[in-house]
Design a protein around this motif. Structure first.
Motif, PDB file in Angstrom:
ATOM      1  N   ILE A  41       7.584   5.477  -9.014  1.00 33.08           N
ATOM      2  CA  ILE A  41       7.016   4.699  -7.907  1.00 33.08           C
ATOM      3  C   ILE A  41       7.393   3.216  -8.021  1.00 33.08           C
ATOM      4  O   ILE A  41       6.806   2.358  -7.358  1.00 33.08           O
ATOM      5  N   GLY A  42       8.352   2.930  -8.893  1.00 35.45           N
ATOM      6  CA  GLY A  42       8.828   1.558  -9.019  1.00 35.45           C
ATOM      7  C   GLY A  42       8.020   0.673  -9.936  1.00 35.45           C
ATOM      8  O   GLY A  42       8.184  -0.547  -9.931  1.00 35.45           O
ATOM      9  N   CYS A  94      -8.052   2.208 -11.705  1.00 37.52           N
ATOM     10  CA  CYS A  94      -7.606   1.667 -12.990  1.00 37.52           C
ATOM     11  C   CYS A  94      -6.207   1.075 -12.876  1.00 37.52           C
ATOM     12  O   CYS A  94      -5.902   0.060 -13.515  1.00 37.52           O
ATOM     13  N   ALA A  95      -5.362   1.717 -12.060  1.00 34.08           N
ATOM     14  CA  ALA A  95      -4.028   1.169 -11.829  1.00 34.08           C
ATOM     15  C   ALA A  95      -4.131  -0.181 -11.123  1.00 34.08           C
ATOM     16  O   ALA A  95      -3.454  -1.147 -11.493  1.00 34.08           O
ATOM     17  N   ARG A  96      -4.976  -0.250 -10.105  1.00 35.00           N
ATOM     18  CA  ARG A  96      -5.173  -1.519  -9.390  1.00 35.00           C
ATOM     19  C   ARG A  96      -5.740  -2.582 -10.330  1.00 35.00           C
ATOM     20  O   ARG A  96      -5.366  -3.761 -10.251  1.00 35.00           O
ATOM     21  N   ILE A 143      -0.589   2.171  -6.609  1.00 35.27           N
ATOM     22  CA  ILE A 143       0.015   3.507  -6.473  1.00 35.27           C
ATOM     23  C   ILE A 143       0.029   3.866  -4.996  1.00 35.27           C
ATOM     24  O   ILE A 143      -1.026   3.894  -4.357  1.00 35.27           O
ATOM     25  N   PRO A 144       1.202   4.143  -4.407  1.00 32.04           N
ATOM     26  CA  PRO A 144       1.264   4.456  -2.976  1.00 32.04           C
ATOM     27  C   PRO A 144       0.484   5.711  -2.638  1.00 32.04           C
ATOM     28  O   PRO A 144       0.302   6.602  -3.473  1.00 32.04           O
ATOM     29  N   GLY A 202      10.729  10.782   1.934  1.00 35.39           N
ATOM     30  CA  GLY A 202      10.369   9.448   2.393  1.00 35.39           C
ATOM     31  C   GLY A 202       9.510   8.724   1.386  1.00 35.39           C
ATOM     32  O   GLY A 202       9.423   7.503   1.383  1.00 35.39           O
ATOM     33  N   GLY A 203       8.869   9.498   0.484  1.00 31.95           N
ATOM     34  CA  GLY A 203       8.043   8.911  -0.556  1.00 31.95           C
ATOM     35  C   GLY A 203       8.814   8.859  -1.859  1.00 31.95           C
ATOM     36  O   GLY A 203      10.036   8.709  -1.874  1.00 31.95           O
ATOM     37  N   PRO A 204       8.118   8.999  -2.996  1.00 30.49           N
ATOM     38  CA  PRO A 204       8.776   9.007  -4.302  1.00 30.49           C
ATOM     39  C   PRO A 204       9.813  10.125  -4.397  1.00 30.49           C
ATOM     40  O   PRO A 204       9.600  11.229  -3.895  1.00 30.49           O
TER      41      PRO A 204
END
Length: 301
Positions: A254-255, A207-209, A215-216, A141-143
């Motif tokens: 993760i797209g 850092c991603a944000r 990141i989910p 259901g996830g990555p």
């Protein structure tokens, strides 16, 4: 000296190759537009992790019969992190930490306490990653990890089996691994490991944000630990190059584009370096303290 040059060249070469392979303009745009709030939250999380790791080292050293204050542990941990972030290999700081702690015991015990603390930290991240991939593969259901997820799961399981087998041997390494397994079972070590790992993972997430990627939640225990583990490769300076390469390869799962992974990795590397900078003031503080302690004493003939 030659080996250090090779490691530096690897880090620089990997970063250059990644920027050539992706869109350097997009990476630069993400870095320029980095959100200050999220970056500061990452810095706060990494700093909290440092305080917790110093505490874990104090507890671990106690198991080897070494006693020192928490302030000593924190000071030496900061120095070790700064050294590791600027020198190739990522272990010179830990060697210095063991050498400076030898005054509380013999050098062998001090070195074992440092190695044990580092290993406990890695086991905490690997344990979370094992649980994360097990859940991701059994509850889709996830990555879509598919084959890569099973490979990671089998490698981690194999590491666990090897650790258990080695711990059954009656030699120096076997006794050392027995100590590690006993420490893992202590609630205080489990708590340190859980909170420290969460801080490091949140630091990377922030850092991603900051650079425009969300990141989910289901990737917190899979993708992020994989990227952090890439930093353990000793053929680099402070994990540079390997961290960004792992992020560039994994972010599309993760797209997110590879450029987003590179920007996140670079931002995280800068945060780690900045978080270790207070160590630069430690020698000056020690010198100032020594000056105060000798001030006013009469000169001896």
């Amino acid at each position: 000296m030659k080996a250090q040059g090779i490691k530096l060249a690897v880090s620089v070469g990997c970063l250059a190759a990644l920027l050539w392979w992706t869109n350097p303009a997009e990476v630069l745009a993400r870095l320029r537009g980095a959100d200050v709030t999220w970056t500061l939250l990452s810095l706060l999380a990494v700093t909290a992790a440092t305080f917790l790791m110093a505490s874990r080292w104090k507890v671990t050293a106690g198991a080897f019969g070494i006693r020192f204050s928490y302030l000593f542990a924190l000071r030496e941990y900061y120095l070790a992190q700064l050294i590791n972030s600027v020198l190739p290999g990522g272990v010179a700081g830990d060697v210095a930490r063991a050498f400076r702690a030898r005054g509380a015991a013999d050098l062998t015990s001090a070195a074992q306490s440092v190695m044990a603390e580092r290993l406990l930290g890695q086991i905490a991240i690997l344990g979370l990653m094992f649980a994360g991939f097990a859940v991701a593969l059994l509850m889709p259901g996830g990555p879509a990890w598919t084959r890569l997820g099973w490979i990671v799961l089998m490698v981690l399981a194999g590491c666990g089996v090897v650790t258990w087998v080695v711990s059954r041997r009656d030699h120096a390494m076997g006794r050392f691994m027995q100590m590690i397994l006993r420490l893992i079972g202590r609630p205080v070590i489990l708590l340190h490991g859980a909170i420290t790992t969460l801080c490091l993972i949140f630091g990377f997430y922030a850092c991603a944000r900051a650079t425009g990627t969300v990141i989910p939640a289901e990737a917190w225990a899979t993708l992020i630990p994989l990227v952090l583990c890439a930093m353990m490769v000793p053929l680099s300076v402070g994990g540079w190059g390997w961290r960004e390469g792992a992020a560039a390869a994994l972010f599309p799962i993760i797209g997110a584009p590879s450029s987003a992974g590179i920007a996140t990795g670079i931002t995280y590397g800068v945060v780690i370096f900045v978080a270790a900078l207070p160590a630069a003031a430690i020698p000056f503080a020690q010198s100032f303290s020594e000056t105060l302690s000798t001030k006013g004493k009469p000169d001896l003939p």
